[in-house]
Enzyme design. Structure first.
Site, PDB file in Angstrom:
ATOM      1  CB  SER A 142      -1.298  -0.016   1.458  1.00 34.95           C
ATOM      2  OG  SER A 142      -1.405   1.489   0.818  1.00 34.95           O
ATOM      3  CE1 TYR A 167      -4.026  -2.185   4.468  1.00 36.70           C
ATOM      4  CE2 TYR A 167      -3.865   0.247   4.295  1.00 36.70           C
ATOM      5  CZ  TYR A 167      -4.003  -0.596   3.819  1.00 36.70           C
ATOM      6  OH  TYR A 167      -4.471  -1.614   2.319  1.00 36.70           O
TER       7      TYR A 167
END
Length: 350
Positions: A142, A167
């Protein structure tokens, strides 16, 4: 090719499965179908893939009526024993790991979900690729890993040791874990740092979906950092093309890799990291205006401070993608939002 796609009922997994099944590959997809967001949307994607019987039993294979070369199994990555049985039986050529607990803000509320899915689940994938060798493991990372980095565009050559959400930390961990297995066991692995993916069948927890729904329902939308946000919005078809090109071209050892000046994006092991982004950051307020134009309706806007875990700007350097794979995302936000709005109105009968 016999390819395992994890997270097949997800946004990117659905589109990838459709593309590769149409291409003619043998695809086995797995997904836990968790309730992080509306499971009806996940089941809707499965129906689009041809899985019409949605009385899905855990660990039972069902075959697509649309693509006979596509099958689905409801399975958790944390279920190591059943995952190993699947690898032993199917003997995959390639693995594309898209399954993960997504969402920056949700990681502030339920951190354990990220450890279970993104860490435990990923080590199980790595162990299966070690014990039942594959030609290439491609996995989703990501743009969130860039964290506190302010140098832009974000380059895979830069250090990313300062994440601002769990995350992001879990995705950075995946990159480190993959490199270790590439180095120790010779497994070719590639991590893909996706930049703000949007498009039809997208996730309802993402801004483009939230904004569209709220505007149509005459509800206010929250714009953080008082609108001073930029995102490198990347259309779903560009993401899929990038994944396919990467999957079809496993990385090799970088013979010029320098231990005294190490390049974070490659290694003396068969390991590579790519950014996949449009490389054209868009002001968030411009993005909202584009949605307004396509809906022919004005938004009610609340301007608020930046949220914990958010970053003010993202911008992908895709030099490696261009030089190595001769590929660059190209779909404009104007065209991408138009396609999304068309899908949204059709899906929700608006």
């Amino acid at each position: 090719m016999k390819i395992l796609i994890t997270g097949i009922a997800g946004f990117i997994g659905y589109h990838l499965a459709e593309y590769l099944a149409t291409r003619g590959d043998e695809i086995i997809g797995i997904d836990s179908i968790n309730d992080y967001y509306d499971v009806n949307l996940k089941y809707g994607r499965l129906v689009e893939l041809g899985f019409n019987n949605l009385k899905i039993e855990y660990n039972k294979i069902i075959i697509s009526a649309k693509h006979p070369n596509l099958s689905f199994i409801k399975l958790n990555l944390e279920d190591k024993i059943k995952l190993e049985h699947l690898f032993a039986e199917k003997k995959f050529d390639y693995v594309i790991n898209l399954a993960a607990q997504a969402g920056v803000r949700y990681s502030l509320i339920n951190p354990n979900a990220y450890i279970d899915s993104n860490i435990v689940g990923f080590i199980n994938i790595l162990e299966c690729c070690r014990n039942y060798p594959v030609k290439h493991l491609t996995f989703a990372s990501s743009s969130s890993v860039y964290g506190l980095n302010s140098k832009q565009p974000f380059s895979t050559k830069d250090n990313v040791d300062h994440p601002v959400s769990l995350y992001a930390a879990s995705k950075k961990s995946n990159e480190l874990m993959a490199h270790t297995y590439s180095y120790l066991f010779g497994i070719p692995t590639t991590g893909l740092r996706f930049f703000t993916v949007y498009g039809p069948w997208g996730r309802p927890d993402m801004a483009f979906f939230i904004f569209t729904k709220a505007i149509l329902e005459n509800k206010p939308i929250n714009i953080y950092n008082y609108g001073n946000m930029k995102r490198d919005f990347t259309y779903i078809s560009d993401i899929i093309q990038g994944i396919v090109k990467v999957n079809d071209n496993p990385p090799k050892e970088n013979k010029n890799w320098n231990t005294m000046d190490p390049d974070p994006s490659s290694s003396q092991a068969p390991y590579k990291i790519y950014n996949i982004g449009n490389s054209k950051p868009v002001e968030l307020m411009t993005f909202v205006k584009t949605i307004e134009d396509k809906l022919n309706k004005k938004a009610i806007i609340n301007l608020l401070p930046i949220q914990p875990g958010d970053v003010p700007s993202t911008y992908a350097d895709v030099t490696d993608l261009i030089e190595t794979l001769d590929y660059k995302p190209e779909i404009s936000v104007n065209d991408g939002i138009k396609n999304f709005i068309t899908w949204y109105r059709n899906y929700y009968s608006i």
